[in-house]
Write an enzyme that holds these catalytic residues in place. Structure first.
Site, PDB file in Angstrom:
ATOM      1  N   ASP A  14       0.716  -1.137  -0.100  1.00 63.70           N
ATOM      2  CA  ASP A  14      -0.077  -0.026   0.017  1.00 63.70           C
ATOM      3  C   ASP A  14       0.947   1.371  -0.076  1.00 63.70           C
ATOM      4  O   ASP A  14       1.992   1.145   0.312  1.00 63.70           O
ATOM      5  CB  ASP A  14      -1.010  -0.098   1.162  1.00 63.70           C
ATOM      6  CG  ASP A  14      -1.715   0.999   1.175  1.00 63.70           C
ATOM      7  OD1 ASP A  14      -2.495   1.319   0.041  1.00 63.70           O
ATOM      8  OD2 ASP A  14      -2.175   1.758   2.200  1.00 63.70           O
ATOM      9  N   GLY A  47      -2.997   9.352  -3.700  1.00 65.70           N
ATOM     10  CA  GLY A  47      -4.396  10.023  -4.704  1.00 65.70           C
ATOM     11  C   GLY A  47      -4.374  11.089  -5.248  1.00 65.70           C
ATOM     12  O   GLY A  47      -5.156  11.376  -6.374  1.00 65.70           O
ATOM     13  N   CYS A  77      -4.237  -1.065  -2.381  1.00 66.43           N
ATOM     14  CA  CYS A  77      -4.365   0.257  -2.496  1.00 66.43           C
ATOM     15  C   CYS A  77      -5.354   0.481  -3.792  1.00 66.43           C
ATOM     16  O   CYS A  77      -5.154  -0.060  -4.871  1.00 66.43           O
ATOM     17  CB  CYS A  77      -3.152   0.908  -2.817  1.00 66.43           C
ATOM     18  SG  CYS A  77      -3.166   2.615  -3.353  1.00 66.43           S
ATOM     19  N   THR A  79      -6.248   2.990  -5.322  1.00 64.23           N
ATOM     20  CA  THR A  79      -5.444   3.848  -6.372  1.00 64.23           C
ATOM     21  C   THR A  79      -4.575   3.029  -7.309  1.00 64.23           C
ATOM     22  O   THR A  79      -4.568   3.262  -8.379  1.00 64.23           O
ATOM     23  CB  THR A  79      -4.777   4.975  -5.875  1.00 64.23           C
ATOM     24  OG1 THR A  79      -5.749   5.809  -4.966  1.00 64.23           O
ATOM     25  CG2 THR A  79      -4.026   6.013  -7.067  1.00 64.23           C
ATOM     26  N   CYS A 188     -10.854   3.608  -0.235  1.00 61.35           N
ATOM     27  CA  CYS A 188      -9.490   3.520   0.001  1.00 61.35           C
ATOM     28  C   CYS A 188      -9.479   2.808   1.154  1.00 61.35           C
ATOM     29  O   CYS A 188      -9.887   2.943   2.227  1.00 61.35           O
ATOM     30  CB  CYS A 188      -9.164   5.183   0.178  1.00 61.35           C
ATOM     31  SG  CYS A 188      -7.339   5.348   0.934  1.00 61.35           S
ATOM     32  N   HIS A 190      -7.345   2.920   3.496  1.00 61.45           N
ATOM     33  CA  HIS A 190      -7.156   4.057   4.841  1.00 61.45           C
ATOM     34  C   HIS A 190      -8.593   4.199   5.468  1.00 61.45           C
ATOM     35  O   HIS A 190      -8.421   4.624   6.667  1.00 61.45           O
ATOM     36  CB  HIS A 190      -6.666   5.320   4.619  1.00 61.45           C
ATOM     37  CG  HIS A 190      -4.987   5.321   4.283  1.00 61.45           C
ATOM     38  ND1 HIS A 190      -4.513   4.875   3.016  1.00 61.45           N
ATOM     39  CD2 HIS A 190      -3.945   5.790   5.091  1.00 61.45           C
ATOM     40  CE1 HIS A 190      -3.212   4.796   3.062  1.00 61.45           C
ATOM     41  NE2 HIS A 190      -2.967   5.417   4.499  1.00 61.45           N
TER      42      HIS A 190
END
Length: 271
Positions: A14, A47, A77, A79, A188, A190
């Site tokens: 990530d 991002g 991840c 993205t 995402c 996170h």
């Protein structure tokens, strides 16, 4: 692969510590596997980075995991998945790579009012991968997207609650709920660490979806097909080797907080 490959670790990649939310789901389903985690924290968040930069960093991270002898890799991840997963698989055609993506399909199926919201980074919102998911799985459903600036940085700093974090989350959650979204997708890795705040602000009538359990099930399925599952009767593993491009002590301290006391986080630099 030789029989001993089943005992090799699994790599998780990530941009930072967000993929630890995926690791929690992986370890819950596959407790006897061993893990190496790469956090490219010196360059997080991805991002708002150029596509070529994200692709190059992701390629480097996966190369380091493969060099460490990992039997498989998890791209934790969204993205990277949206911008680079085809290139990564082309670079490693003989290696098992499982990738996370926003849970658009289950969200569309679950929505009662035909409106869903996707919370993600700017690059994921604009990525071809998300566009393909919406076209394939959200026909007849209104999909609202929000690029949540600053959320990744808050998680990277371990700022998971408090007035400032709540205000930052409300800025993006409230418009989606007011527009009628009854399912919110955490686009995402996170963001699951902000889930308690997101759920509180969204209210009890809104479902919040985290795709990490589905990634764990897919990894388990693929490992089983290839005969690469670790022995299920072995001891559970909760020690993590975390390699990062950021400050090792700082990143490991945040990782330890996010994973909890049942884990032992051991840090090393990412070369």
């Amino acid at each position: 692969m030789p029989a001993t490959a089943a005992n090799a670790p699994i790599g998780v990649f990530d941009s930072g510590v967000g993929g630890l939310s995926v690791l929690r789901a992986l370890q819950a389903l596959l407790p006897t596997e061993r893990w190496i985690y790469v956090a490219d924290s010196a360059h997080a968040p991805y991002g708002d980075k150029p596509t070529a930069f994200v692709q190059a960093r992701a390629a480097h991270g996966l190369q380091r995991l493969r060099a460490a002898g990992c039997k498989a890799a998890v791209v934790a991840c969204n993205t990277v998945t949206g911008l680079s997963i085809e290139a990564l698989r082309a670079q490693h055609p003989d290696w098992l790579i499982v990738a996370i993506e926003p849970a658009v399909k289950p969200a569309a199926q679950r929505s009662r009012h035909g409106v869903i919201g996707v919370l993600a980074t700017r690059n994921t919102v604009a990525s071809p991968g998300l566009a393909r998911l919406i076209a394939a799985h959200a026909q007849g459903v209104r999909v609202l997207t929000r690029a949540c600036a600053g959320w990744v940085e808050r998680v990277e700093r371990g700022e998971l609650d408090g007035p400032a974090t709540e205000a930052a989350v409300a800025e993006h959650v409230h418009p989606l709920v007011q527009a009628g979204a009854d399912v919110l997708v955490l686009g995402c890795t996170h963001y699951p660490f902000l889930r308690p705040v997101i759920e509180r602000l969204a209210g009890p009538g809104v479902d919040v979806l985290d795709p990490a359990p589905a990634v764990a099930r897919e990894l388990q399925r693929r490992l089983q097909i290839q005969g690469l599952l670790a022995a299920p009767a072995g001891p559970p593993h909760s020690e993590l080797l975390l390699r990062t491009s950021g400050d090792v002590r700082t990143v490991c301290a945040v990782a330890q907080r996010l994973l909890g006391a049942t884990w032992q986080v051991r840090g090393a630099p990412l070369d």
